[in-house]
Design an enzyme around this catalytic site. Structure first.
Site, PDB file in Angstrom:
ATOM      1  N   ASN A   8      -2.346  66.906  43.454  1.00  3.08           N
ATOM      2  CA  ASN A   8      -1.995  66.582  44.959  1.00  3.08           C
ATOM      3  C   ASN A   8      -0.228  67.653  44.286  1.00  3.08           C
ATOM      4  O   ASN A   8       0.374  66.798  43.888  1.00  3.08           O
ATOM      5  CB  ASN A   8      -1.628  65.740  45.896  1.00  3.08           C
ATOM      6  CG  ASN A   8      -0.835  66.610  47.292  1.00  3.08           C
ATOM      7  OD1 ASN A   8      -0.355  68.369  47.450  1.00  3.08           O
ATOM      8  ND2 ASN A   8      -0.969  65.967  47.995  1.00  3.08           N
ATOM      9  N   LYS A  10       1.936  69.434  45.878  1.00  2.00           N
ATOM     10  CA  LYS A  10       2.865  69.428  47.152  1.00  2.00           C
ATOM     11  C   LYS A  10       4.001  70.593  47.349  1.00  2.00           C
ATOM     12  O   LYS A  10       3.130  71.407  46.704  1.00  2.00           O
ATOM     13  CB  LYS A  10       3.478  68.643  46.925  1.00  2.00           C
ATOM     14  CG  LYS A  10       2.781  66.832  47.305  1.00  2.00           C
ATOM     15  CD  LYS A  10       4.391  65.854  46.888  1.00  2.00           C
ATOM     16  CE  LYS A  10       2.775  64.554  47.051  1.00  2.00           C
ATOM     17  NZ  LYS A  10       3.549  63.791  47.114  1.00  2.00           N
ATOM     18  N   HIS A  95      -2.820  64.476  55.035  1.00  2.00           N
ATOM     19  CA  HIS A  95      -1.945  64.091  54.214  1.00  2.00           C
ATOM     20  C   HIS A  95      -0.914  63.193  54.432  1.00  2.00           C
ATOM     21  O   HIS A  95      -0.811  63.654  56.023  1.00  2.00           O
ATOM     22  CB  HIS A  95      -1.109  64.852  53.549  1.00  2.00           C
ATOM     23  CG  HIS A  95      -0.368  64.078  52.377  1.00  2.00           C
ATOM     24  ND1 HIS A  95       0.686  63.980  52.251  1.00  2.00           N
ATOM     25  CD2 HIS A  95      -1.076  63.648  51.139  1.00  2.00           C
ATOM     26  CE1 HIS A  95       0.693  63.252  51.012  1.00  2.00           C
ATOM     27  NE2 HIS A  95      -0.183  63.316  50.342  1.00  2.00           N
ATOM     28  N   GLU A  97       2.811  63.128  54.519  1.00  2.79           N
ATOM     29  CA  GLU A  97       3.271  63.746  54.177  1.00  2.79           C
ATOM     30  C   GLU A  97       3.291  64.582  56.036  1.00  2.79           C
ATOM     31  O   GLU A  97       4.534  64.765  56.236  1.00  2.79           O
ATOM     32  CB  GLU A  97       4.102  64.669  52.837  1.00  2.79           C
ATOM     33  CG  GLU A  97       4.450  63.883  52.604  1.00  2.79           C
ATOM     34  CD  GLU A  97       4.208  63.105  51.083  1.00  2.79           C
ATOM     35  OE1 GLU A  97       3.999  65.014  50.628  1.00  2.79           O
ATOM     36  OE2 GLU A  97       4.557  62.971  50.057  1.00  2.79           O
ATOM     37  N   GLU A 168      -4.829  56.189  50.853  1.00  3.91           N
ATOM     38  CA  GLU A 168      -3.278  56.713  50.048  1.00  3.91           C
ATOM     39  C   GLU A 168      -2.254  55.785  51.266  1.00  3.91           C
ATOM     40  O   GLU A 168      -1.614  56.316  51.994  1.00  3.91           O
ATOM     41  CB  GLU A 168      -2.779  58.261  49.972  1.00  3.91           C
ATOM     42  CG  GLU A 168      -3.726  58.925  49.568  1.00  3.91           C
ATOM     43  CD  GLU A 168      -3.044  60.206  49.039  1.00  3.91           C
ATOM     44  OE1 GLU A 168      -2.718  60.354  48.119  1.00  3.91           O
ATOM     45  OE2 GLU A 168      -2.084  60.803  49.725  1.00  3.91           O
ATOM     46  N   SER A 213       1.381  56.610  43.531  1.00  2.00           N
ATOM     47  CA  SER A 213       1.629  56.836  42.510  1.00  2.00           C
ATOM     48  C   SER A 213       0.974  56.046  41.384  1.00  2.00           C
ATOM     49  O   SER A 213       0.887  55.423  40.090  1.00  2.00           O
ATOM     50  CB  SER A 213       2.780  54.803  42.487  1.00  2.00           C
ATOM     51  OG  SER A 213       3.877  54.976  43.248  1.00  2.00           O
TER      52      SER A 213
HETATM   53  C1  PEP Z   1      -0.058  62.365  47.094  1.00  2.00           C
HETATM   54  O1  PEP Z   1       0.973  62.894  47.421  1.00  2.00           O
HETATM   55  O2  PEP Z   1      -0.869  62.143  47.783  1.00  2.00           O
HETATM   56  C2  PEP Z   1       0.508  61.024  46.491  1.00  2.00           C
HETATM   57  C3  PEP Z   1      -0.685  60.364  45.924  1.00  2.00           C
HETATM   58  O3  PEP Z   1       1.765  61.035  45.244  1.00  2.00           O
HETATM   59  P1  PEP Z   1       2.166  60.588  43.863  1.00  2.00           P
HETATM   60  O4  PEP Z   1       0.781  60.451  43.131  1.00  2.00           O
HETATM   61  O5  PEP Z   1       3.368  61.196  43.210  1.00  2.00           O
HETATM   62  O6  PEP Z   1       2.834  59.178  44.527  1.00  2.00           O
END
Ligand code: PEP
Length: 250
Positions: A8, A10, A95, A97, A168, A213
């Protein structure tokens, strides 16, 4: 079931940057393995990444969001057909966000998921609890609501063949705090059970990805867990080198 390794990006990368990273991913991607790589670039770069991946098995591109209508007065939005026209075969819905920064409701996420599946895209529905929800002991309640509403109106056979669910935990996204293996194991078993409540036996065919992460040094341990059928990666997917190390982690 193939393991899905998803990036992703973003709101990162110009078209030229996206092309370069996609080319490096395509050059380094393992061929003929049991893994599929999916890149979710910003809308402006979907066609660029699709052009780089064209004709390569195991490499796909998706949109980061979609609007549940064919066309019309929806300023700023994008339809499933527009994504497909740009070369996308996947789309993310729900997601965290979009839920938290853009205020998307479970009901809207459900409409997007059903509409995009009906339009022929593969859909990766994202779910996950906040730290407050986890500490309040409401993990099961939150995931059940997000899955029920996120999959409302989705036929079991469409889910089984073209949907994936990414768990997530919000507190692990972009924070450097990866959920521990025990927490991931528990949440994925719970997600599988909740999916079975909603979809029946078709639930077993839905890939469950972990996101939050993920880095090259924790990917193998996460992928070894029961019911972890892939990873959704944000920060560590922006560089092809670290994304490919995750894609190869065993
Ligand atoms: C994400 O945006 O779906 C995500 C898991 O971000 P990160 O790996 O940076 O935590």
């Amino acid at each position: 079931m193939k393991t899905l390794i998803a990036a992703n990006w973003k709101m990162h990368k110009t078209r030229a940057e996206a092309r370069r990273t996609a080319q490096a991913v395509a050059d380094g991607a393992p061929r003929g393995t049991d893994r599929s790589l999916i890149v979710f670039p910003p809308f402006t770069a979907v066609a660029e990444v699709a052009a780089v991946f064209a004709g390569r098995e195991g490499l796909a591109v998706g949109g980061q969001d979609v609007y549940p209508a064919e066309k019309g007065a929806f300023t700023g939005e994008i339809s499933p057909a527009m994504l497909a026209d740009a070369g996308a075969t996947w789309v993310l819905t729900g997601h965290s966000e979009r839920r938290r920064v853009l205020g998307e409701s479970d009901a809207l996420v459900g409409r997007k998921t059903a509409f995009a599946l009906d339009a022929g895209l593969n859909v990766m529905l994202c779910i996950g609890e906040t730290l407050e929800e986890r500490e309040a002991g409401t993990l099961e309640e939150v995931l059940r609501r997000q899955l029920r509403e996120g999959l409302a109106g989705v036929a079991a056979d469409a889910a089984a063949t073209r949907a994936a669910v990414a768990y997530e935990p919000v507190w692990a996204i972009g924070t450097g705090k990866v959920a521990g293996c025990a927490e991931v194991l528990e949440a994925h078993a719970l997600t599988r059970r909740l999916l079975a409540e909603i979809l029946g036996p078709a639930a077993d065919a839905v890939p469950l990805l972990y996101g939050g992460s993920v880095k090259p040094d924790n990917a193998a341990a996460l992928l070894a867990l029961d019911n972890v059928n892939g990873l959704l990666i944000g920060g560590a997917s922006l560089e092809a080198e670290s994304f490919l190390r995750i894609a190869e982690a065993r």
